[in-house]
Motif scaffolding. Structure first.
Motif, PDB file in Angstrom:
ATOM      1  N   ILE A  70      45.575  43.008  39.760  1.00 25.12           N
ATOM      2  CA  ILE A  70      45.751  42.500  41.116  1.00 25.12           C
ATOM      3  C   ILE A  70      45.297  43.636  42.019  1.00 25.12           C
ATOM      4  N   GLY A  71      44.096  43.533  42.529  1.00 19.41           N
ATOM      5  CA  GLY A  71      43.527  44.609  43.325  1.00 19.41           C
ATOM      6  C   GLY A  71      43.132  45.785  42.445  1.00 19.41           C
ATOM      7  N   ALA A  72      42.689  46.850  43.042  1.00 24.20           N
ATOM      8  CA  ALA A  72      42.290  48.097  42.374  1.00 24.20           C
ATOM      9  C   ALA A  72      41.113  47.915  41.426  1.00 24.20           C
ATOM     10  N   VAL A  73      40.367  46.821  41.587  1.00 27.01           N
ATOM     11  CA  VAL A  73      39.143  46.640  40.817  1.00 27.01           C
ATOM     12  C   VAL A  73      37.991  47.017  41.740  1.00 27.01           C
ATOM     13  N   GLY A  74      37.213  47.991  41.334  1.00 24.01           N
ATOM     14  CA  GLY A  74      36.093  48.439  42.147  1.00 24.01           C
ATOM     15  C   GLY A  74      35.256  49.446  41.386  1.00 24.01           C
ATOM     16  N   MET A  75      34.132  49.798  41.950  1.00 26.55           N
ATOM     17  CA  MET A  75      33.175  50.657  41.263  1.00 26.55           C
ATOM     18  C   MET A  75      33.804  51.971  40.797  1.00 26.55           C
ATOM     19  N   GLU A  76      34.559  52.628  41.653  1.00 25.01           N
ATOM     20  CA  GLU A  76      35.113  53.934  41.293  1.00 25.01           C
ATOM     21  C   GLU A  76      36.169  53.824  40.190  1.00 25.01           C
ATOM     22  N   VAL A 101      33.366  46.902  28.646  1.00 25.84           N
ATOM     23  CA  VAL A 101      34.594  46.569  29.372  1.00 25.84           C
ATOM     24  C   VAL A 101      34.261  45.642  30.537  1.00 25.84           C
ATOM     25  N   ASN A 102      34.995  44.545  30.637  1.00 28.70           N
ATOM     26  CA  ASN A 102      34.878  43.621  31.767  1.00 28.70           C
ATOM     27  C   ASN A 102      36.097  43.795  32.668  1.00 28.70           C
ATOM     28  N   PHE A 103      35.885  43.681  33.976  1.00 24.41           N
ATOM     29  CA  PHE A 103      36.960  43.853  34.952  1.00 24.41           C
ATOM     30  C   PHE A 103      37.130  42.568  35.760  1.00 24.41           C
ATOM     31  N   PHE A 104      38.387  42.158  35.938  1.00 22.86           N
ATOM     32  CA  PHE A 104      38.701  40.931  36.655  1.00 22.86           C
ATOM     33  C   PHE A 104      39.761  41.217  37.717  1.00 22.86           C
ATOM     34  N   ASP A 105      39.435  40.924  38.975  1.00 28.23           N
ATOM     35  CA  ASP A 105      40.385  41.052  40.077  1.00 28.23           C
ATOM     36  C   ASP A 105      41.127  39.721  40.169  1.00 28.23           C
ATOM     37  N   MET A 106      42.409  39.740  39.861  1.00 26.02           N
ATOM     38  CA  MET A 106      43.192  38.515  39.757  1.00 26.02           C
ATOM     39  C   MET A 106      43.919  38.188  41.061  1.00 26.02           C
ATOM     40  N   PRO A 107      43.840  36.927  41.497  1.00 25.95           N
ATOM     41  CA  PRO A 107      44.646  36.510  42.643  1.00 25.95           C
ATOM     42  C   PRO A 107      46.136  36.579  42.288  1.00 25.95           C
ATOM     43  N   ARG A 108      46.963  36.974  43.238  1.00 29.37           N
ATOM     44  CA  ARG A 108      48.397  37.133  43.004  1.00 29.37           C
ATOM     45  C   ARG A 108      49.042  35.850  42.462  1.00 29.37           C
ATOM     46  N   ALA A 109      48.545  34.705  42.897  1.00 27.69           N
ATOM     47  CA  ALA A 109      49.100  33.422  42.450  1.00 27.69           C
ATOM     48  C   ALA A 109      48.757  33.127  40.985  1.00 27.69           C
ATOM     49  N   ASN A 110      47.804  33.845  40.416  1.00 31.00           N
ATOM     50  CA  ASN A 110      47.378  33.595  39.036  1.00 31.00           C
ATOM     51  C   ASN A 110      47.936  34.601  38.046  1.00 31.00           C
ATOM     52  N   VAL A 111      48.909  35.399  38.465  1.00 26.01           N
ATOM     53  CA  VAL A 111      49.533  36.374  37.569  1.00 26.01           C
ATOM     54  C   VAL A 111      51.043  36.188  37.636  1.00 26.01           C
ATOM     55  N   GLY A 112      51.637  35.911  36.479  1.00 26.94           N
ATOM     56  CA  GLY A 112      53.083  35.703  36.419  1.00 26.94           C
ATOM     57  C   GLY A 112      53.795  36.856  35.754  1.00 26.94           C
ATOM     58  N   ASN A 114      58.220  38.148  35.280  1.00 24.46           N
ATOM     59  CA  ASN A 114      59.629  38.092  35.635  1.00 24.46           C
ATOM     60  C   ASN A 114      60.030  36.714  36.178  1.00 24.46           C
ATOM     61  N   GLY A 115      59.474  35.674  35.576  1.00 22.62           N
ATOM     62  CA  GLY A 115      59.858  34.315  35.943  1.00 22.62           C
ATOM     63  C   GLY A 115      59.165  33.723  37.150  1.00 22.62           C
ATOM     64  N   LYS A 116      58.190  34.434  37.725  1.00 25.72           N
ATOM     65  CA  LYS A 116      57.463  33.900  38.876  1.00 25.72           C
ATOM     66  C   LYS A 116      56.097  34.573  38.954  1.00 25.72           C
ATOM     67  N   THR A 117      55.268  34.101  39.865  1.00 27.25           N
ATOM     68  CA  THR A 117      53.977  34.756  40.074  1.00 27.25           C
ATOM     69  C   THR A 117      54.151  35.859  41.123  1.00 27.25           C
ATOM     70  N   PHE A 118      53.155  36.692  41.241  1.00 29.20           N
ATOM     71  CA  PHE A 118      53.210  37.759  42.246  1.00 29.20           C
ATOM     72  C   PHE A 118      53.055  37.209  43.664  1.00 29.20           C
ATOM     73  N   ALA A 119      52.650  35.935  43.779  1.00 28.01           N
ATOM     74  CA  ALA A 119      52.551  35.305  45.094  1.00 28.01           C
ATOM     75  C   ALA A 119      53.905  34.772  45.556  1.00 28.01           C
ATOM     76  N   GLY A 120      54.854  34.694  44.642  1.00 28.22           N
ATOM     77  CA  GLY A 120      56.177  34.233  45.034  1.00 28.22           C
ATOM     78  C   GLY A 120      56.713  33.117  44.199  1.00 28.22           C
TER      79      GLY A 120
END
Length: 120
Positions: A70-76, A101-112, A114-120
């Motif tokens: 979730i974020g922190a995906v970039g060239m550097e 290595v492949n890098f994927f920037d994930m939307p908060r709603a697509n990562v679960g 502790n019983g919920k997604t990072f979007a809430g």
């Protein structure tokens, strides 16, 4: 949250002098935390060693990795993670040109977690 899933083909065991870390997942976790600026408590690493794989028509030792973040995906940060993983795996007989290595920037709603997604 950032995770690395790494598949590695069989390779020679490292010589004791060449081992970078006694526990490769820990070394990968620390490198990812450093490269992304995220706390290591937000990093998960899975290494599946001994997978049967072909890359470039050759079954020489190789590693295929996927980094989901979730974020922190970039060239550097991507470059720093790729270098750290490649350096670590070189001790196990995996050449840097056999690490993909492949890098994927994930939307908060697509990562679960502790019983919920990072979007809430």
């Amino acid at each position: 949250m950032t995770s690395l899933a790494l598949l590695c083909s069989p390779s020679s065991p490292p010589s004791p002098a060449s081992i970078v870390s006694p526990h490769p997942p820990s070394a990968c976790s620390a490198a990812i935390a450093s490269a992304t600026g995220k706390p290591e408590s937000y990093v998960a690493v899975c290494i599946n060693d001994g997978a049967s794989m072909i890359f470039g028509g050759s079954d020489a030792p190789l590693a295929l990795g996927c980094v989901y973040s979730i974020g922190a995906v970039g060239m550097e940060s991507n470059g720093a993670i790729t270098k750290a993983v490649s350096d670590l795996l070189s001790a196990y007989g995996v050449a840097a040109d056999r690490v993909y290595v492949n890098f994927f920037d994930m939307p908060r709603a697509n990562v679960g977690w502790n019983g919920k997604t990072f979007a809430g």
